[in-house]
Enzyme design. Sequence first.
Site, mmCIF file in Angstrom:
data_model
loop_
_atom_site.group_PDB
_atom_site.id
_atom_site.type_symbol
_atom_site.label_atom_id
_atom_site.label_comp_id
_atom_site.label_asym_id
_atom_site.label_seq_id
_atom_site.Cartn_x
_atom_site.Cartn_y
_atom_site.Cartn_z
ATOM 1 N N GLU A 173 0.953 -1.433 -0.364
ATOM 2 C CA GLU A 173 -0.236 0.231 -0.131
ATOM 3 C C GLU A 173 0.929 1.491 0.033
ATOM 4 O O GLU A 173 0.182 2.366 -0.634
ATOM 5 C CB GLU A 173 -0.750 -0.070 0.841
ATOM 6 C CG GLU A 173 -2.284 -1.019 0.964
ATOM 7 C CD GLU A 173 -1.622 -1.980 1.569
ATOM 8 O OE1 GLU A 173 -2.348 -3.365 1.720
ATOM 9 O OE2 GLU A 173 -0.891 -2.684 2.048
ATOM 10 N N PHE A 217 -11.975 -7.185 14.141
ATOM 11 C CA PHE A 217 -10.391 -7.285 12.756
ATOM 12 C C PHE A 217 -10.228 -6.734 12.470
ATOM 13 O O PHE A 217 -11.383 -5.335 11.324
ATOM 14 C CB PHE A 217 -10.975 -8.891 12.723
ATOM 15 C CG PHE A 217 -10.099 -9.627 11.393
ATOM 16 C CD1 PHE A 217 -8.809 -9.339 11.783
ATOM 17 C CD2 PHE A 217 -10.910 -9.867 9.681
ATOM 18 C CE1 PHE A 217 -7.973 -10.046 10.702
ATOM 19 C CE2 PHE A 217 -9.571 -10.159 8.828
ATOM 20 C CZ PHE A 217 -8.197 -10.584 9.177
ATOM 21 N N GLN A 218 -9.023 -6.328 11.721
ATOM 22 C CA GLN A 218 -8.837 -5.192 10.981
ATOM 23 C C GLN A 218 -9.082 -3.531 11.218
ATOM 24 O O GLN A 218 -9.537 -2.986 10.577
ATOM 25 C CB GLN A 218 -8.912 -5.689 9.330
ATOM 26 C CG GLN A 218 -7.837 -6.838 9.215
ATOM 27 C CD GLN A 218 -7.930 -7.046 7.784
ATOM 28 O OE1 GLN A 218 -8.493 -7.132 7.098
ATOM 29 N NE2 GLN A 218 -6.599 -7.784 7.721
ATOM 30 N N LYS A 264 -17.365 -0.696 6.031
ATOM 31 C CA LYS A 264 -17.941 -1.313 4.663
ATOM 32 C C LYS A 264 -19.932 -1.035 4.272
ATOM 33 O O LYS A 264 -19.802 -1.580 3.427
ATOM 34 C CB LYS A 264 -17.550 -2.529 5.197
ATOM 35 C CG LYS A 264 -18.360 -4.046 4.545
ATOM 36 C CD LYS A 264 -16.954 -5.079 4.313
ATOM 37 C CE LYS A 264 -17.715 -6.241 3.079
ATOM 38 N NZ LYS A 264 -16.467 -7.569 3.934
ATOM 39 N N MET A 307 24.281 8.754 2.906
ATOM 40 C CA MET A 307 24.355 10.082 2.707
ATOM 41 C C MET A 307 24.422 9.692 4.745
ATOM 42 O O MET A 307 25.368 10.871 5.315
ATOM 43 C CB MET A 307 23.005 11.009 2.924
ATOM 44 C CG MET A 307 22.628 12.020 3.230
ATOM 45 S SD MET A 307 24.123 13.269 2.930
ATOM 46 C CE MET A 307 23.185 13.407 1.352
#
Length: 574
Positions: free
Chosen positions: A51, A113-114, A163, A482
């Site tokens: 993502e 969940f999630q 949802k 760096m």
Amino acid sequence: MELLSGADMIARFLQDEGIEHIYGYPGGAALHIYDALFRQDKVKHILVRHEQAATHAADGYARASGKPGCVLVTSGPGATNAVTGIATAYMDSIPMVVLCGQVASHLIGEDAFQETDIVGVTRPIVKHSFSIRHPSEIPEVLKKAFYLAATGRPGPVVVDIPKDMTAPTERYEYIYPKKVKMRSYNPVTRGHAGQIKKAVELMLKAKRPVFYTGGGVVAGKASDGLTDLVKQLGYPITTTLMGIGSYPQSDQQCLGWLGMHGSYESNMAMHHADLIIAIGARFDDRVTNSTSKFCPTAKIIHVDVDPSSISKTVRADVPIVGPALSVINEMISLVQGQKIAHPEALTDWWQKIDGWRADRVGKLYEPSKPGEALKPQEVVEALCRVTRGEAYVTTDVGQHQMFAAQYYKFDKPNRLITSGGLGTMGFGFPAAMGVKQNFPESDVVCVTGEGSFQMMMQELSTCKQYGVGVKIVNLNNASLGMVRQWQDLNYKSRHAHSYMESLPDFHMLIEAYGFTAITVTTIAELEPALERAFADKHELVFLDVKVDPFEHVYPMQVPLGAMRDMLLSKTERT
């Protein structure tokens, strides 16, 4: 009357808004939306492998096109994986809309969940956020989201979508909102006329003026106007990293970019100026060094669309709140037909600047000798020659980023695509994907390092699936360059965890994905390899260029010093 489910409203809205690509990764909370996208063919979904890559790809598209990028992720880990990309866009004022699936409304707050409160998580790094409370409000909320992302000071907007708001069984009237009304949000469309007049009076009287322009000029599509204004006045101009290309770098009036690793002449000119004309720049710490020592003899005109940026770190003598384009156009109209008050002083000023330029000719770096490792600077210079300075160049973050900005000469805006404010390793490759998919006939090259590339190299799979022909130039010094440079300077070369002691065989890795890889170790191999890489615009080619692991980026400002306090090499300083 057209009745659509919440998910179908989202798909239809994206079509009506003119969105061509949406970058994302599916999951349970977003599956109704994914099903709606599957049942239409106008908006193309790009399946990334992480993502974070979705946000960087949308970000790259936005930087190159000036239009908002669009992202779709699921709830919980899908949304949190997008946070780094959201913060990257926020720091650099990049327009983006991120659609996040969420658990069903009745489960919010139940540790389902999630479930993650993504609105709360991202609150400090978004311009605004929304949470859908009823399917019927989806078209209006999405219109507001895209409007907010693209207007005023641009930035990312998160839309949290439970949802059950997208359930296919519930349908409501869909009307595409052509206009948006937000009583509490009224971005300025022009600057204060009196302040602009006062600024022009100061500009015409200045003896040692310097334009200092940033990403706001690029985002505000004001580069042509800026070029006209600077040409009319004959003043020197320097840019920030984000402002590179806002004025042609090949032009004699351009001093390059300024700050931490800016050019010697730009930093010296800023320090000794009597007037700084700042447009679309925010005086960040990578430019100013110590603010107490910043440009001690200069008055400051500061133009910015965001009032909170003005006098935030450095006090402005003439503050102007307004978009760069309209303010510059008004300045041009006031300057036309006017004469500068001290032309002889300007001549002396240019002589001083040209002297600073001459001081560094032939001293920027030591080219490699036969048998020696390539210098990263000469790799970027060769890249610029082969692409005629016309490519879209994305970078990751580190030494290679600075070398790309220093030695690739950009004469157009929106061509350098880099993470400035957040400094996000892993940004360059997916950003290049986003640019290439929307500008398929242009050369798009990612200049990266082996540390940064490994953070997002799984996106080779995305490029394989969608035929994305970016070029990747890996300046391979087998270390976090760096970090190692700072350790050389400040920690007596104690290289704590900055060497990559175990690296993949990049040649074999790239070929495993079905792409072309070229390994370059000598100066004789370099230009032919680049010519081969750019022979076909639609082929992904990876150049693994072995470069000098001990090379540093110079100039480099001395910490806590003034702009004129610089290290010029390993043995020189101002």
